[in-house]
Design a protein around this motif. Structure first.
Motif, PDB file in Angstrom:
ATOM      1  N   ASN A 281     -29.657   0.763   5.363  1.00 59.96           N
ATOM      2  CA  ASN A 281     -31.183   0.332   5.654  1.00 59.96           C
ATOM      3  C   ASN A 281     -31.732  -0.787   4.589  1.00 59.96           C
ATOM      4  N   ALA A 282     -31.857  -1.808   5.032  1.00 52.03           N
ATOM      5  CA  ALA A 282     -32.383  -2.836   4.430  1.00 52.03           C
ATOM      6  C   ALA A 282     -34.028  -3.325   4.762  1.00 52.03           C
ATOM      7  N   ALA A 283     -34.582  -2.063   5.337  1.00 55.17           N
ATOM      8  CA  ALA A 283     -36.016  -2.172   5.879  1.00 55.17           C
ATOM      9  C   ALA A 283     -36.865  -2.782   4.522  1.00 55.17           C
ATOM     10  N   PRO A 284     -36.909  -2.533   3.511  1.00 57.97           N
ATOM     11  CA  PRO A 284     -37.821  -3.072   2.524  1.00 57.97           C
ATOM     12  C   PRO A 284     -37.844  -4.471   2.339  1.00 57.97           C
ATOM     13  N   LEU A 285     -36.318  -5.043   2.362  1.00 60.58           N
ATOM     14  CA  LEU A 285     -36.356  -6.588   2.406  1.00 60.58           C
ATOM     15  C   LEU A 285     -36.906  -7.146   3.700  1.00 60.58           C
ATOM     16  N   SER A 286     -36.671  -6.476   4.917  1.00 56.74           N
ATOM     17  CA  SER A 286     -37.040  -6.820   6.055  1.00 56.74           C
ATOM     18  C   SER A 286     -38.774  -6.918   6.074  1.00 56.74           C
ATOM     19  N   THR A 287     -39.354  -6.159   5.431  1.00 58.40           N
ATOM     20  CA  THR A 287     -40.873  -6.082   5.353  1.00 58.40           C
ATOM     21  C   THR A 287     -41.086  -7.227   4.554  1.00 58.40           C
ATOM     22  N   VAL A 288     -40.535  -7.720   3.249  1.00 58.50           N
ATOM     23  CA  VAL A 288     -41.139  -8.717   2.560  1.00 58.50           C
ATOM     24  C   VAL A 288     -40.633 -10.068   3.438  1.00 58.50           C
ATOM     25  N   ALA A 289     -39.566  -9.938   4.072  1.00 58.71           N
ATOM     26  CA  ALA A 289     -39.091 -11.425   4.739  1.00 58.71           C
ATOM     27  C   ALA A 289     -39.836 -11.443   5.971  1.00 58.71           C
ATOM     28  N   ARG A 290     -40.298 -10.653   6.546  1.00 54.00           N
ATOM     29  CA  ARG A 290     -41.007 -10.888   7.642  1.00 54.00           C
ATOM     30  C   ARG A 290     -42.473 -11.526   7.575  1.00 54.00           C
ATOM     31  N   ASP A 291     -43.111 -10.864   6.453  1.00 49.19           N
ATOM     32  CA  ASP A 291     -44.432 -11.672   6.147  1.00 49.19           C
ATOM     33  C   ASP A 291     -44.242 -13.031   5.832  1.00 49.19           C
ATOM     34  N   ILE A 292     -42.976 -13.510   5.462  1.00 49.44           N
ATOM     35  CA  ILE A 292     -42.750 -14.921   4.873  1.00 49.44           C
ATOM     36  C   ILE A 292     -42.545 -15.650   6.149  1.00 49.44           C
ATOM     37  N   CYS A 293     -41.609 -15.211   6.857  1.00 53.16           N
ATOM     38  CA  CYS A 293     -41.008 -15.679   7.952  1.00 53.16           C
ATOM     39  C   CYS A 293     -40.984 -14.829   9.309  1.00 53.16           C
ATOM     40  N   PRO A 294     -41.733 -14.891  10.288  1.00 49.92           N
ATOM     41  CA  PRO A 294     -42.031 -13.841  11.420  1.00 49.92           C
ATOM     42  C   PRO A 294     -40.742 -13.973  12.371  1.00 49.92           C
ATOM     43  N   PHE A 295     -39.545 -13.391  11.834  1.00 43.25           N
ATOM     44  CA  PHE A 295     -38.495 -13.538  12.943  1.00 43.25           C
ATOM     45  C   PHE A 295     -38.739 -12.141  13.815  1.00 43.25           C
ATOM     46  N   PRO A 296     -38.080 -12.047  14.847  1.00 40.28           N
ATOM     47  CA  PRO A 296     -38.287 -10.879  15.626  1.00 40.28           C
ATOM     48  C   PRO A 296     -38.097  -9.578  15.134  1.00 40.28           C
ATOM     49  N   ASN A 297     -38.579  -8.603  15.790  1.00 41.76           N
ATOM     50  CA  ASN A 297     -38.592  -7.214  15.364  1.00 41.76           C
ATOM     51  C   ASN A 297     -37.061  -6.675  16.195  1.00 41.76           C
ATOM     52  N   TYR A 298     -35.990  -6.231  15.888  1.00 36.02           N
ATOM     53  CA  TYR A 298     -34.939  -6.088  16.565  1.00 36.02           C
ATOM     54  C   TYR A 298     -34.712  -4.647  16.810  1.00 36.02           C
ATOM     55  N   ASN A 299     -35.685  -3.798  16.325  1.00 37.64           N
ATOM     56  CA  ASN A 299     -35.581  -2.266  16.500  1.00 37.64           C
ATOM     57  C   ASN A 299     -35.802  -2.271  18.141  1.00 37.64           C
ATOM     58  N   PRO A 300     -34.784  -1.244  18.723  1.00 37.35           N
ATOM     59  CA  PRO A 300     -35.044  -1.074  20.345  1.00 37.35           C
ATOM     60  C   PRO A 300     -36.051  -0.136  20.611  1.00 37.35           C
ATOM     61  N   SER A 301     -36.703  -0.169  21.815  1.00 32.79           N
ATOM     62  CA  SER A 301     -37.990   0.732  22.108  1.00 32.79           C
ATOM     63  C   SER A 301     -37.678   2.216  21.992  1.00 32.79           C
ATOM     64  N   PRO A 302     -38.317   2.834  21.202  1.00 28.67           N
ATOM     65  CA  PRO A 302     -38.029   4.431  21.087  1.00 28.67           C
ATOM     66  C   PRO A 302     -37.972   4.990  22.793  1.00 28.67           C
ATOM     67  N   LEU A 303     -38.784   4.448  23.460  1.00 28.21           N
ATOM     68  CA  LEU A 303     -38.801   5.021  24.779  1.00 28.21           C
ATOM     69  C   LEU A 303     -37.375   4.959  25.284  1.00 28.21           C
ATOM     70  N   PHE A 304     -36.916   3.834  25.104  1.00 25.58           N
ATOM     71  CA  PHE A 304     -35.691   3.468  25.666  1.00 25.58           C
ATOM     72  C   PHE A 304     -34.621   4.617  24.969  1.00 25.58           C
ATOM     73  N   VAL A 305     -34.534   4.337  23.804  1.00 26.52           N
ATOM     74  CA  VAL A 305     -33.562   5.401  22.899  1.00 26.52           C
ATOM     75  C   VAL A 305     -33.948   6.738  23.278  1.00 26.52           C
ATOM     76  N   ASN A 306     -34.870   7.261  23.135  1.00 24.39           N
ATOM     77  CA  ASN A 306     -35.283   8.552  23.274  1.00 24.39           C
ATOM     78  C   ASN A 306     -35.048   9.341  24.649  1.00 24.39           C
ATOM     79  N   MET A 307     -35.316   8.457  25.877  1.00 29.46           N
ATOM     80  CA  MET A 307     -34.961   8.974  27.123  1.00 29.46           C
ATOM     81  C   MET A 307     -33.433   9.038  27.486  1.00 29.46           C
ATOM     82  N   LEU A 308     -32.785   8.021  26.962  1.00 36.06           N
ATOM     83  CA  LEU A 308     -31.401   8.185  27.189  1.00 36.06           C
ATOM     84  C   LEU A 308     -30.639   8.849  26.440  1.00 36.06           C
TER      85      LEU A 308
END
Length: 308
Positions: A7-34
């Motif tokens: 997990n590089a989530a801490p780096l993603s948080t810093v990086a996204r504040d500087i460069c707003p690249f997309p959030n790649y995490n899948p929808s919890p609804l999609f993941v949970n229901m399947l």
């Protein structure tokens, strides 16, 4: 199922504040229901949606369910897989309508798939959205469910070829990060659709043919910024950050000819795929373990307003 990803989530948080690249995490609804725990996730979602409504809104919400399923409120295989996902989508839709919000009946289901900056979705996304909107109206009709599920499986195969053709004609961004993630979600959905057809037929996992595919050799990441310029700001922020972020940077980043921002985006993208496969689990286990119906009435809030 315990399979944590690096997990590089801490780096993603810093990086996204500087460069707003997309959030790649899948929808919890999609993941949970399947996933293998879909029935529990659906009950929790049903409770959360009902709890978010005022008494009058809850009455309208319940009337919508009653119009779709009748007063008995039993949904065949409603606690599992694609039917659970369709119910979750229906709950969200009815709740929005009860609050007076406009809901499109033709656009991709909001929040379920990834949307790129141009608003592009591959053709599969429209097909999946149509299927999920149809399911509540045919869930208790085994013949219709079998016919429509088989038809949509064929349509998704046609969509695959259509997307390939669009890519060959350079009219669709088939090697871009968001489009590939949407295609991966659709492949998971297609496998779940095949599982559902086996459930209807009371068949075994031996008959399951998984949806497979290969990632392209080169994937295009749209970072929405000048990555080289953003790298300098990113490094400066990392140096000012706590020891945990600095250690994460040392662990994951390398001098490989790519900007740090691109490395962070790629790492989050790969982790999203891993987390998706981990959360959904093994298809054989899903078929064997889950054949639950869903009782809307038994799981309704007991406040006198929404007894089906």
């Amino acid at each position: 199922m315990d399979c944590p990803s690096d997990n590089a989530a801490p780096l993603s948080t810093v990086a996204r504040d500087i460069c707003p690249f997309p959030n790649y995490n899948p929808s919890p609804l999609f993941v949970n229901m399947l996933s293998i725990n879909s029935s529990a996730h659906l009950r929790n979602h049903y409770t959360a949606v009902q709890s978010s409504l005022t008494p009058k809104q809850l009455e309208d919400f319940t009337q919508g369910l009653r119009s779709t399923f009748g007063r008995e409120g039993k949904v065949t295989f409603g606690g599992v897989g694609v039917v659970a996902l369709s119910l979750a989508v229906l709950f969200d839709t009815l709740a929005k309508q009860a609050r007076g919000e406009w809901v499109s009946e033709s656009e991709p289901i909001p929040g379920l798939f990834y949307k790129d900056l141009r608003g592009y979705y591959p053709p599969h996304v429209y097909t999946v959205s149509k299927y999920l909107r149809l399911v509540p109206h045919i869930a208790n009709n085994p013949t219709r469910m079998r016919e429509e599920t088989a038809r949509y499986i064929k349509q998704l195969t046609i969509d695959d070829q259509s997307l390939d053709n669009l890519g060959e004609n350079h009219t669709a961004p088939i090697t871009e990060d968001i489009t590939i993630l949407n295609s991966i979600l659709v492949k998971w959905f297609t496998s779940s659709l095949k599982l559902h057809l086996l459930r209807i037929k009371n068949a075994t996992a031996d008959e399951l043919v998984m949806s497979t595919g290969r990632l392209p050799a080169v994937i295009i990441f749209n970072l929405n910024c000048n990555a080289e310029a953003a790298d300098k700001e990113f490094l400066a922020e990392v140096k000012k950050s706590d020891s945990h972020i600095q250690e994460t940077f040392r662990r994951y980043m390398s001098n490989i000819g790519k900007t740090y921002l691109l490395q962070v985006a790629e790492l989050e993208w790969v982790n999203a795929i891993f987390d998706l496969s981990c959360a959904i689990g093994n298809m054989d286990d899903l078929l064997i373990a889950q054949r639950q119906d869903f009782d809307l009435k038994a799981n309704a809030l007991k406040n006198g307003q929404n007894t089906l």
